[in-house]
Design an enzyme around this catalytic site. Structure first.
Site, PDB file in Angstrom:
ATOM      1  N   GLU A 283       6.219  -5.552   7.242  1.00  0.00           N
ATOM      2  CA  GLU A 283       5.763  -4.647   8.163  1.00  0.00           C
ATOM      3  C   GLU A 283       6.497  -4.504   9.506  1.00  0.00           C
ATOM      4  O   GLU A 283       6.389  -3.418  10.054  1.00  0.00           O
ATOM      5  CB  GLU A 283       4.371  -5.156   8.481  1.00  0.00           C
ATOM      6  CG  GLU A 283       3.453  -4.879   7.238  1.00  0.00           C
ATOM      7  CD  GLU A 283       3.242  -5.988   6.011  1.00  0.00           C
ATOM      8  OE1 GLU A 283       2.835  -6.014   5.286  1.00  0.00           O
ATOM      9  OE2 GLU A 283       3.809  -7.077   6.706  1.00  0.00           O
TER      10      GLU A 283
ATOM     11  N   GLY B  39       1.003  -5.497   0.890  1.00  0.00           N
ATOM     12  CA  GLY B  39      -0.572  -5.557   0.325  1.00  0.00           C
ATOM     13  C   GLY B  39      -0.412  -6.177  -1.019  1.00  0.00           C
ATOM     14  O   GLY B  39      -1.525  -6.724  -1.526  1.00  0.00           O
TER      15      GLY B  39
ATOM     16  N   ASP C 147      -0.660  -7.847   7.467  1.00  0.00           N
ATOM     17  CA  ASP C 147      -1.950  -7.494   7.118  1.00  0.00           C
ATOM     18  C   ASP C 147      -2.479  -7.991   5.937  1.00  0.00           C
ATOM     19  O   ASP C 147      -1.754  -8.791   5.481  1.00  0.00           O
ATOM     20  CB  ASP C 147      -2.380  -5.961   7.614  1.00  0.00           C
ATOM     21  CG  ASP C 147      -1.698  -5.136   6.400  1.00  0.00           C
ATOM     22  OD1 ASP C 147      -0.536  -5.476   5.641  1.00  0.00           O
ATOM     23  OD2 ASP C 147      -2.270  -4.216   6.092  1.00  0.00           O
TER      24      ASP C 147
ATOM     25  N   GLY D 289       0.800  -1.141   0.022  1.00  0.00           N
ATOM     26  CA  GLY D 289       0.032   0.076   0.045  1.00  0.00           C
ATOM     27  C   GLY D 289       0.828   1.245  -0.049  1.00  0.00           C
ATOM     28  O   GLY D 289       2.097   1.082   0.345  1.00  0.00           O
TER      29      GLY D 289
END
Length: 358
Positions: free
Chosen positions: A139, A116, A147, A70
């Site tokens: 992350e 992502g 995520d 992202g």
């Protein structure tokens, strides 16, 4: 103004069409901003019940990757979590829609496929890696958490490989992804156009049959000889030993005391040592809560949980400091809020709000 999501309909010889989505942000390794997420979801919704569209192909523009994740820099100025909540809601909503999409989605996981991008990859029905695929859930290096559905797919890898990848942010290859069932097919990147040409010659039928027809097509191009040895598979026993050390504090000590000579593990530990301990604690809690909690915890519930945690990471966690160090000041020297040893009791629970994995 750049159109960051391109699409085209390729007619088949039998009258239906193959829809091709191109993530078109190559300067940012096709990282997705909110507009890209919304547009991709809009296209999928448009084609979902269109009988003239047989299947979807998703790939990234340029030669460097499918998607690096992202657009985290866009969330840096978020003071109250509002922007983050909106982004995560739409991002995870897209991925959930892909998981349950009735038509086949072929994802071409060439090059950088991280964060992502891994969410998009694992949400697709037919997952292809190439000789240059490089994956990670990185992350821990920016103070977020694994995520984009990683709470689900990392939990389903053999042994405790998923915990290792989540805690360390280790980078792994297409060979690793194929060996552990993250990918379905290995195809040389140079054959992408050949695959599209072949798809346009298929006599597509109904949704269920089309899944089988796509599998048969990709099987003709599948060639594991393009992949190197799996470093992750070679390190499997040692990884399980490290991850079975006990509590997170025990695992932390085991990683820092590692005296082995496995290069895959050593490179992963180097990333781990510079990562956010808050991220590590969140990752550890999610992994074990979902392992020991309700067996019927749905994918939808997992995405809802990730939305809560992701928003909290941006609002009050290490995320902004991680982005500052990596992308704003670029000093690569983040000052993380807490270490595992001085983290306040109950601090990690705050990131889960009233949600629970149990």
């Amino acid at each position: 103004m750049t159109d960051f999501v391109l699409f085209r309909l390729m007619p088949t010889t039998q009258g239906k069409a193959v829809a091709v989505i191109t993530l078109n942000n190559p300067k940012a390794l096709n990282a997705q901003n909110l507009a890209m997420v919304k547009r991709t979801h809009e296209l999928l919704n448009m084609w979902r019940d269109d009988e003239s569209v047989a299947m979807i192909v998703l790939h990234g523009a340029g030669e460097k990757g499918l998607c690096a994740g992202g657009d985290i820099k866009a969330l840096y100025g978020d003071t109250d979590g509002t922007t983050a909540h909106e982004f995560f809601t739409h991002e995870y909503g897209l991925m959930y829609a892909m998981h349950i999409y009735p038509k086949p989605i072929l994802v071409w996981g060439h090059g950088i496929t991280m964060g992502g991008g891994m969410g998009l990859f694992t949400a697709s029905s037919h997952k292809v890696v190439t000789q240059n695929t490089l994956m990670a859930m990185p992350e821990v290096s920016i103070g977020l958490f694994p995520d984009a559905g990683a709470s689900y797919f990392l939990n389903h890898l053999a042994g405790k490989v998923g915990l290792f990848l989540g805690l360390t942010g280790a980078r792994f290859t297409g060979a690793d992804a194929y060996a552990f069932g993250v990918a379905d097919f290995a195809v040389s990147h140079e054959r992408f156009d050949d695959v599209l040409t072949h798809l346009c010659q298929i006599d597509f039928q109904d949704n269920a049959t089309n899944h089988h027809l796509l599998s048969a097509c990709l099987n003709e191009f599948h060639d594991i000889s393009i992949l190197a040895d799996s470093g992750l598979l070679n390190a499997f026993d040692d990884i399980n030993t490290l991850m079975n050390a006990g509590s997170l504090a025990d695992i932390d000590k085991a990683l820092k005391d590692y005296q082995g000579d496995d290069e895959f593990i050593k490179s992963a530990i180097a990333l781990y040592n510079h990562g956010s301990d808050t991220t590590k604690a969140i990752t550890f809690k999610i992994y074990h809560d979902l392992k020991t909690g309700k067996k019927d915890h749905s994918l939808r519930q997992i995405f809802d949980l990730e939305t809560i945690i992701g928003t909290a990471c941006v609002e009050k966690g290490d995320f902004k400091e991680g982005v500052r160090a990596l992308l704003i000041d670029k000093d690569k020297n983040p000052n993380w809020r807490y270490t595992l040893s001085d983290m306040p009791t109950g601090y990690i629970d705050e990131f889960f709000g009233e949600a629970s994995c149990n």
